[in-house]
Scaffold this motif. Structure first.
Motif, PDB file in Angstrom:
ATOM      1  N   LEU A  20      47.620  52.953 126.109  1.00  0.00           N
ATOM      2  CA  LEU A  20      47.664  53.820 125.063  1.00  0.00           C
ATOM      3  C   LEU A  20      48.913  55.062 125.246  1.00  0.00           C
ATOM      4  O   LEU A  20      48.768  55.547 126.297  1.00  0.00           O
ATOM      5  N   ARG A  21      49.727  54.980 124.401  1.00  0.00           N
ATOM      6  CA  ARG A  21      50.799  55.921 124.341  1.00  0.00           C
ATOM      7  C   ARG A  21      50.368  57.357 123.532  1.00  0.00           C
ATOM      8  O   ARG A  21      49.743  57.141 122.502  1.00  0.00           O
ATOM      9  N   VAL A  22      50.347  58.725 124.360  1.00  0.00           N
ATOM     10  CA  VAL A  22      49.884  59.598 123.938  1.00  0.00           C
ATOM     11  C   VAL A  22      51.219  60.744 123.615  1.00  0.00           C
ATOM     12  O   VAL A  22      51.788  60.862 124.526  1.00  0.00           O
ATOM     13  N   LYS A  23      51.044  61.259 122.623  1.00  0.00           N
ATOM     14  CA  LYS A  23      52.297  62.223 122.238  1.00  0.00           C
ATOM     15  C   LYS A  23      51.512  63.665 122.710  1.00  0.00           C
ATOM     16  O   LYS A  23      50.747  64.125 122.027  1.00  0.00           O
ATOM     17  N   ILE A  24      51.807  64.171 123.674  1.00  0.00           N
ATOM     18  CA  ILE A  24      51.412  65.165 124.331  1.00  0.00           C
ATOM     19  C   ILE A  24      51.833  66.550 123.705  1.00  0.00           C
ATOM     20  O   ILE A  24      51.237  67.673 123.784  1.00  0.00           O
ATOM     21  N   LEU A  25      52.890  66.721 123.463  1.00  0.00           N
ATOM     22  CA  LEU A  25      53.542  67.741 122.762  1.00  0.00           C
ATOM     23  C   LEU A  25      54.834  67.159 121.847  1.00  0.00           C
ATOM     24  O   LEU A  25      55.421  65.993 121.897  1.00  0.00           O
ATOM     25  N   GLU A 100      45.731  51.997 130.681  1.00  0.00           N
ATOM     26  CA  GLU A 100      46.950  52.816 131.277  1.00  0.00           C
ATOM     27  C   GLU A 100      47.447  53.852 130.104  1.00  0.00           C
ATOM     28  O   GLU A 100      47.304  53.661 128.835  1.00  0.00           O
ATOM     29  N   LEU A 101      47.503  54.972 130.502  1.00  0.00           N
ATOM     30  CA  LEU A 101      47.825  56.412 129.579  1.00  0.00           C
ATOM     31  C   LEU A 101      49.409  56.654 129.861  1.00  0.00           C
ATOM     32  O   LEU A 101      49.749  56.686 130.878  1.00  0.00           O
ATOM     33  N   HIS A 102      50.189  56.423 128.816  1.00  0.00           N
ATOM     34  CA  HIS A 102      51.585  56.575 128.852  1.00  0.00           C
ATOM     35  C   HIS A 102      51.788  57.917 127.862  1.00  0.00           C
ATOM     36  O   HIS A 102      51.803  57.921 126.916  1.00  0.00           O
ATOM     37  N   GLY A 310      51.620  48.564 120.100  1.00  0.00           N
ATOM     38  CA  GLY A 310      50.617  49.210 120.690  1.00  0.00           C
ATOM     39  C   GLY A 310      49.887  50.103 120.006  1.00  0.00           C
ATOM     40  O   GLY A 310      50.763  50.536 119.043  1.00  0.00           O
ATOM     41  N   LEU A 311      49.018  50.880 120.713  1.00  0.00           N
ATOM     42  CA  LEU A 311      48.324  51.718 119.951  1.00  0.00           C
ATOM     43  C   LEU A 311      48.871  53.058 120.595  1.00  0.00           C
ATOM     44  O   LEU A 311      49.194  53.261 121.695  1.00  0.00           O
ATOM     45  N   ARG A 312      48.952  53.992 119.702  1.00  0.00           N
ATOM     46  CA  ARG A 312      49.379  55.367 120.062  1.00  0.00           C
ATOM     47  C   ARG A 312      48.521  56.516 119.486  1.00  0.00           C
ATOM     48  O   ARG A 312      47.513  56.201 118.407  1.00  0.00           O
ATOM     49  N   LEU A 313      48.544  57.626 120.387  1.00  0.00           N
ATOM     50  CA  LEU A 313      47.369  58.818 120.001  1.00  0.00           C
ATOM     51  C   LEU A 313      47.944  59.978 119.701  1.00  0.00           C
ATOM     52  O   LEU A 313      48.996  60.387 120.406  1.00  0.00           O
ATOM     53  N   TYR A 314      47.750  60.743 118.680  1.00  0.00           N
ATOM     54  CA  TYR A 314      48.339  62.015 118.368  1.00  0.00           C
ATOM     55  C   TYR A 314      47.102  62.991 118.069  1.00  0.00           C
ATOM     56  O   TYR A 314      45.776  62.607 117.771  1.00  0.00           O
TER      57      TYR A 314
END
Length: 382
Positions: A20-25, A100-102, A310-314
């Protein structure tokens, strides 16, 4: 287009996508001309545009290469290390099998509470990795290592101030500032080595004018630093051709393929410099979930540049967590509840299984047939 066809069938390793890719800022101190910014508009240039239409260029000099066409309908917000984020990660683990968190951005090392985010994700059972340009890593990485950070992929754009300035917006090609960024990158890599965090180098190759830069990068960094050559999504075939030239000039010999079922990302490992060093080249397999991509205007081999990655989180500015499935189709982003309760999540889980079954079946055919079906399908991607 194939890079360097192997003379003999290569061993192939297959795993299943659980990242899971997560845009943290959104903040970043660079203005790289090829940045996709995880599909979102640049916040600093759109402060007064809460719902769009968004400004594609602005005073920051930063860019988001798909923002003019991808239908993005929100501005991203910084993710805090709180109960709601923990709940979101737990849901994505339970329903989608994410392990896995990216961490991505913007530049993740600019997040003021980065170690807390790492610790929270580790506590939720995730292996935590990060992509970084290294501009603030020396200050952040020691505490992140204590919190459980596993790996950092450093995006390296130049070994000299002139090289780094070359890929920045024309108004920000300041070699003095570029020199400071390179010093910060070196310090960040050293922080990883000193604190037991695995470090890799991602090198984006724009075109043949950047071949010398890649050679200097390979010569500068120790063989212990894992190196991946990536193409620029915005430079198409010119970028692919340049990667091929680099491999040929370093005497590359293909060693193994690594495929991920349920996602388009794949890579091939090469030995270069007479076998003294290993590099990886990341490629796209043209895989797209049929229901998700049916009817999409980009659903062809020319316009779909990333496939299903893959999946991305915002998190949007109203505090809602959104799940994304495509940088070129940000209009498909959904609130996490709608995503998990709807058909899209079911389609992606089914796609993982069927893609794994297909790859496993190919793997058990004759090696030559498998080589033909999988070697460097499509274009490379970052």
């Amino acid at each position: 287009m194939d890079a360097l066809p192997a003379a003999n069938p290569l061993p192939t390793f297959i795993d299943t996508d659980t990242t899971l890719r997560v845009k943290i800022l959104d903040a970043c101190g660079m203005t790289c001309t090829f940045c996709h910014n995880e599909g979102t508009p640049v916040v600093v240039d759109n402060r007064n545009h809460n719902l769009g239409p968004f400004q594609i260029t602005g005073s920051s000099g930063r860019t988001s290469i798909y923002a003019a066409t991808n239908g993005a309908a929100f501005l991203p917000a910084t993710i805090p290390p709180d109960r709601e984020f923990a709940r979101t990660l737990r849901l994505m683990n339970e329903h989608m099998g994410c392990t896995e968190l990216h961490l991505t951005g913007g530049e993740p090392t600019l997040h003021p509470r980065l170690p807390d985010l790492v610790r929270l994700a580790v506590d939720q059972g995730y292996r935590v990795c990060m992509t970084s340009n290294g501009e603030n890593g020396a200050r952040q990485i020691p505490a992140c290592a204590d919190a459980g950070l596993d790996r950092v992929n450093f995006s390296i754009f130049g070994t000299t101030p002139e090289e780094l300035a070359q890929v920045q917006h024309s108004r920000f090609r300041d070699t003095a500032k570029a020199a400071a960024k390179i010093d910060a990158l070196h310090a960040s890599i050293r922080a990883c080595v000193d604190h037991g965090v695995r470090a890799g180098a991602n090198i984006v190759v724009l075109d043949r004018t950047h071949i010398g830069r890649v050679h200097r990068l390979l010569d500068t960094y120790a063989p212990e630093l894992s190196v991946r050559l990536l193409n620029s999504l915005d430079h198409g075939q010119a970028s692919i051709d340049a990667i091929n030239d680099v491999l040929a000039q370093r005497g590359a010999v293909a060693e193994s393929h690594h495929l991920t079922a349920g996602a388009s990302g794949s890579r091939t490992a090469y030995r270069i410099d007479g076998g003294k060093r290993r590099v990886h080249v990341k490629w796209i397999r043209p895989v797209r979930p049929p229901a998700l991509c049916r009817g999409c205007r980009f659903n062809n081999d020319n316009d779909c540049q990333e496939g299903f990655y893959g999946l991305r989180l915002y998190r949007d500015r109203q505090g809602t967590y959104l799940v994304g499935v495509c940088l070129q189709r940000m209009d498909l982003c959904q609130p996490i509840g709608d995503f998990l309760d709807g058909p899209l999540s079911t389609e992606i889980l089914r796609f993982r299984r069927t893609d794994r079954d297909r790859l496993d079946a190919d793997h058990h055919r004759t090696p030559a047939a498998f080589e033909t079906n999988t070697h460097h399908e499509g274009n490379p991607t970052p």
